[in-house]
Design a protein around this motif. Structure first.
Motif, PDB file in Angstrom:
ATOM      1  N   GLU A 184       0.834  -1.204   0.000  1.00  0.00           N
ATOM      2  CA  GLU A 184       0.000   0.000   0.000  1.00  0.00           C
ATOM      3  C   GLU A 184       0.866   1.251   0.000  1.00  0.00           C
ATOM      4  N   LEU A 186       3.930   1.431  -1.210  1.00  0.00           N
ATOM      5  CA  LEU A 186       4.532   1.545  -2.538  1.00  0.00           C
ATOM      6  C   LEU A 186       3.534   2.107  -3.538  1.00  0.00           C
ATOM      7  N   ALA A 187       2.290   1.655  -3.421  1.00  0.00           N
ATOM      8  CA  ALA A 187       1.256   2.169  -4.322  1.00  0.00           C
ATOM      9  C   ALA A 187       1.121   3.674  -4.150  1.00  0.00           C
ATOM     10  N   ALA A 188       1.123   4.130  -2.900  1.00  0.00           N
ATOM     11  CA  ALA A 188       1.009   5.571  -2.651  1.00  0.00           C
ATOM     12  C   ALA A 188       2.185   6.306  -3.285  1.00  0.00           C
ATOM     13  N   LEU A 189       3.377   5.720  -3.175  1.00  0.00           N
ATOM     14  CA  LEU A 189       4.560   6.377  -3.745  1.00  0.00           C
ATOM     15  C   LEU A 189       4.461   6.463  -5.269  1.00  0.00           C
ATOM     16  N   THR A 190       3.997   5.372  -5.916  1.00  0.00           N
ATOM     17  CA  THR A 190       3.893   5.434  -7.378  1.00  0.00           C
ATOM     18  C   THR A 190       2.885   6.498  -7.794  1.00  0.00           C
ATOM     19  N   LEU A 191       1.912   6.788  -6.921  1.00  0.00           N
ATOM     20  CA  LEU A 191       0.907   7.793  -7.258  1.00  0.00           C
ATOM     21  C   LEU A 191       1.399   9.208  -6.968  1.00  0.00           C
ATOM     22  N   GLY A 192       2.652   9.305  -6.535  1.00  0.00           N
ATOM     23  CA  GLY A 192       3.246  10.622  -6.364  1.00  0.00           C
ATOM     24  C   GLY A 192       3.199  11.175  -4.952  1.00  0.00           C
ATOM     25  N   ALA A 193       2.775  10.357  -3.971  1.00  0.00           N
ATOM     26  CA  ALA A 193       2.718  10.854  -2.602  1.00  0.00           C
ATOM     27  C   ALA A 193       4.131  10.971  -2.028  1.00  0.00           C
TER      28      ALA A 193
END
Lengths: 302, 351
Positions: A184, A186-193
């Motif tokens: 989760e 990592l997903a946030a990081l890929t979304l630019g967070a």
């Protein structure tokens, strides 16, 4: 779900039930044994605390808290908790975050070091600080020169408490965060967070109940710690006495009623902790059950 | 946007995940990274996404990733404009479907963040594109597997990525949902034309869905080509074994005999069964079992010279013409075989 299963076995008939169950006398022996153990070691002491505290009536009970030394002890205990608990919350979070979300050398060493305060006797923990910061200790002379008092003063008490209560938050969070994995985040990081956004909006909501649980346990121990604090405090009345130390002093002075009155305060804290703990577990269970229910429904609809 | 990865190496301890891999993906295409587990395909995808980093080497041209000719190797994942869909979706459990999809837009810097109404508008648009209308208020736990998959896609697309990366997109779904979603994803790609790379271990999925298939094995790329090409002209024994059904036999007599003992590959549909044939390429075999379903029948045979068993796929009408009986001796002709003497490809048509 457990309810469904027990009704099913009930319906399945008595003949089968009897053959797989233990004999009645054994059941009663085990249940009775467990209950009397609980009564003897948990309920009775609890009852004793309150009966002794209220032996001389309400006015005497309240008077025990009016005393300046008692007030000072309560204030100090609160102060220590207010410093130690947030510190350990941050430390625990940082340690759990580092251990579960990153791979680095010495990770296993760090993981076992976190448990050290549980493995070491609190008295030893206190002694270590005396040896480090005391007048005859390693840094004692330097501290004396600069007029900094740590041992037999409030900073020492805070240090000892922080040490003893360090593992609570980290130990609560590590297994929880390990089971949740890092996808989760990592997903946030890929979304630019950013790192902070990821923590605040993804990690924190996922661990909030575990964190809360760790904090209340940490707080209970911070307020109730005796051994380590006793070694570093010096027992200066009105200055370096925490509530548990104050209870001991009163007891040693044969002021039994006042001693139990103050002790009842810690007991209430313990009970409150248990209630909060039960509440947190209930909340957690509920969220798990909800997820289960949804899954079952999906299976049923297929 | 095209993707290029140059000489990517990656080790996890002693394990080699990628042993110097070069990959080129053309803009707007749908590419499959196909391989068995442990072949390095997911690691390659994660390196492209910036979730994993290649081993550092002395060579400055080695271990770099380019998007449209621009070196993005040192950019953090959030600034690469990639949409990544995780194998188990990694939806934010505590957020509603709406908040999940909106997340990428709400974490932008204030100056770049769209207005709240625009975000809501965009989320609605995406959800309807994903056929998820009306599910905005649900939590991920309250969705089926296929719905979760589509929410993950919507969330990834919400940040308008230049590259879409999918890790085993259908891995966690059951067979029927898989098929539907596969077709639907193909349609979506046709609509959006975002450069897409997906990882799969399912050859059928790769062949049916992708414009281009990259077959990986043992930390290396075995072959790159369009689905027809990798199926028809496999570059290595691994590729032919991994893609579709194939019989693996010792090469034998006559034209099948190529420089000593070698391995011969023949697809079941290239096996012809005959009663009489006088050519030198006929192999005597015994029928072990006949089973027919649909248009084709499957015949299990045993070679009389080597004792190997193999399968033939015969059209139903041919099968009824032959009237094969279990235990009967027949002659077999391989119409099209592949041999890889000393690792090199060699192909031959017979009969």
């Amino acid at each position: 779900m457990a309810g469904t299963i027990s009704t099913l076995t009930h319906v399945a008939g008595h003949s089968r039930r009897r053959s797989i169950e233990d004999p009645r006398w054994l059941r009663w022996l085990l249940i009775g044994g467990a209950l009397s153990f609980v009564a003897l070691f948990l309920i009775m002491p609890l009852a004793v605390v309150f009966t002794e505290a209220l032996r001389k009536g309400w006015s005497a009970y309240l008077a025990a808290f009016q005393e300046p030394d008692a007030r000072a002890a309560i204030k100090l205990t609160l102060l220590v908790a207010v410093i130690a608990v947030p510190l350990n919350m941050v430390f625990g979070l940082a340690a759990a975050w580092a251990i579960t979300k990153f791979d680095f050398r010495g990770k296993t060493v760090l993981t076992s070091l976190i448990d050290l305060p549980f493995a070491v006797s609190p008295v030893i923990a206190g002694l270590v600080y005396v040896l480090l910061f005391g007048a005859q200790g390693w840094w004692g002379p330097w501290l004396m020169e600069h007029d900094i008092k740590i041992i037999f003063a409030v900073p020492g008490i805070v240090l000892a408490t922080v040490f003893v209560t360090f593992p609570f938050v980290a130990r609560e969070l590590i297994p929880l965060m390990q089971s949740q994995g890092k996808n989760e985040e990592l997903a946030a990081l890929t979304l630019g967070a950013s790192g902070w956004q990821t923590f605040r909006r993804v990690t924190l909501p996922n661990i909030k109940w575990g964190l809360f649980y760790g904090v209340i346990l940490c707080n209970a121990r911070a307020m109730g710690e005796f051994g380590a604090v006793s070694v570093v405090s010096g027992h200066v009345r009105g200055l370096t006495n925490t509530v548990p130390l104050h209870v001991e002093i009163l007891y040693n002075e044969y002021n039994i009623q006042a001693s139990f009155a103050v002790a009842s305060l810690l007991t209430v804290l313990a009970l409150l902790t248990l209630v909060l703990k039960a509440f947190v577990e209930w909340r957690h269970q509920k969220s798990v059950q909800k997820a289960d229910a949804v899954e079952t429904r999906q299976f049923a609809s297929k | 946007m095209s993707i290029e990865a140059r000489n990517i190496r990656k080790h996890f301890g002693d394990f080699t995940a990628l042993a110097g891999v070069d990959l080129k993906v053309e803009s707007g295409r749908l590419t499959a990274l196909l391989g068995p587990s442990g072949s390095g395909k997911t690691t390659l995808l994660r390196i492209i996404a910036g979730l994993e980093f290649p081993d550092v080497t002395d060579d400055p041209n080695s271990g770099r990733v380019f998007f449209h000719g621009k070196d993005v190797s040192d950019l953090p994942t959030g600034r690469r404009s990639v949409g990544f869909v995780f194998q188990h979706y990694a939806l934010f459990k505590h957020m509603t479907v709406f908040d999940n999809v909106a997340f990428g837009m709400t974490v932008r810097r204030r100056s770049e963040r769209p207005a709240r109404a625009d975000i809501a508008e965009r989320v609605r648009e995406l959800l309807s594109l994903m056929q998820l209308d009306g599910l905005e208020r649900r939590l991920p736990d309250q969705l089926s597997g296929g719905q979760r998959q589509r929410v993950a896609l919507a969330r990834a697309l919400a940040v308008q990525p230049k590259v879409l990366l999918l890790d085993e997109p259908f891995g966690a779904l059951d067979a029927q949902v898989r098929k539907d979603l596969r077709r639907w994803l193909r349609g979506l790609h046709e609509k959006l034309h975002v450069t897409t790379v997906f990882v799969t271990h399912d050859q059928e999925e790769a062949l049916e869905l992708a414009d281009e298939v990259v077959v990986m094995n043992n930390a290396r790329i075995e072959q790159v080509g369009d689905p027809q090409e990798v199926y028809d002209v496999p570059a290595s024994p691994f590729v032919i074994e991994f893609l579709g059904n194939v019989n693996r036999l010792e090469s034998g007599t006559g034209k099948l005999h190529v420089a000593g003992k070698d391995t011969l590959y023949v697809r079941p549909h290239d096996v012809d069964i005959r009663r009489d044939y006088d050519g030198e390429n006929a192999l005597p075999a015994r029928v072990l079992h006949v089973f027919s379903a649909g248009n084709y029948g499957r015949v299990t045979l045993r070679r009389l010279d080597t004792g190997e068993t193999f399968e033939a796929e015969v059209p139903r009408d041919r099968l009824s013409e032959l009237k094969l009986a279990d235990g009967e001796e027949v002659l077999v002709v391989f119409r099209h075989v592949r041999l890889f003497p000393k690792g090199k490809f060699y192909e031959t048509d017979i009969g």
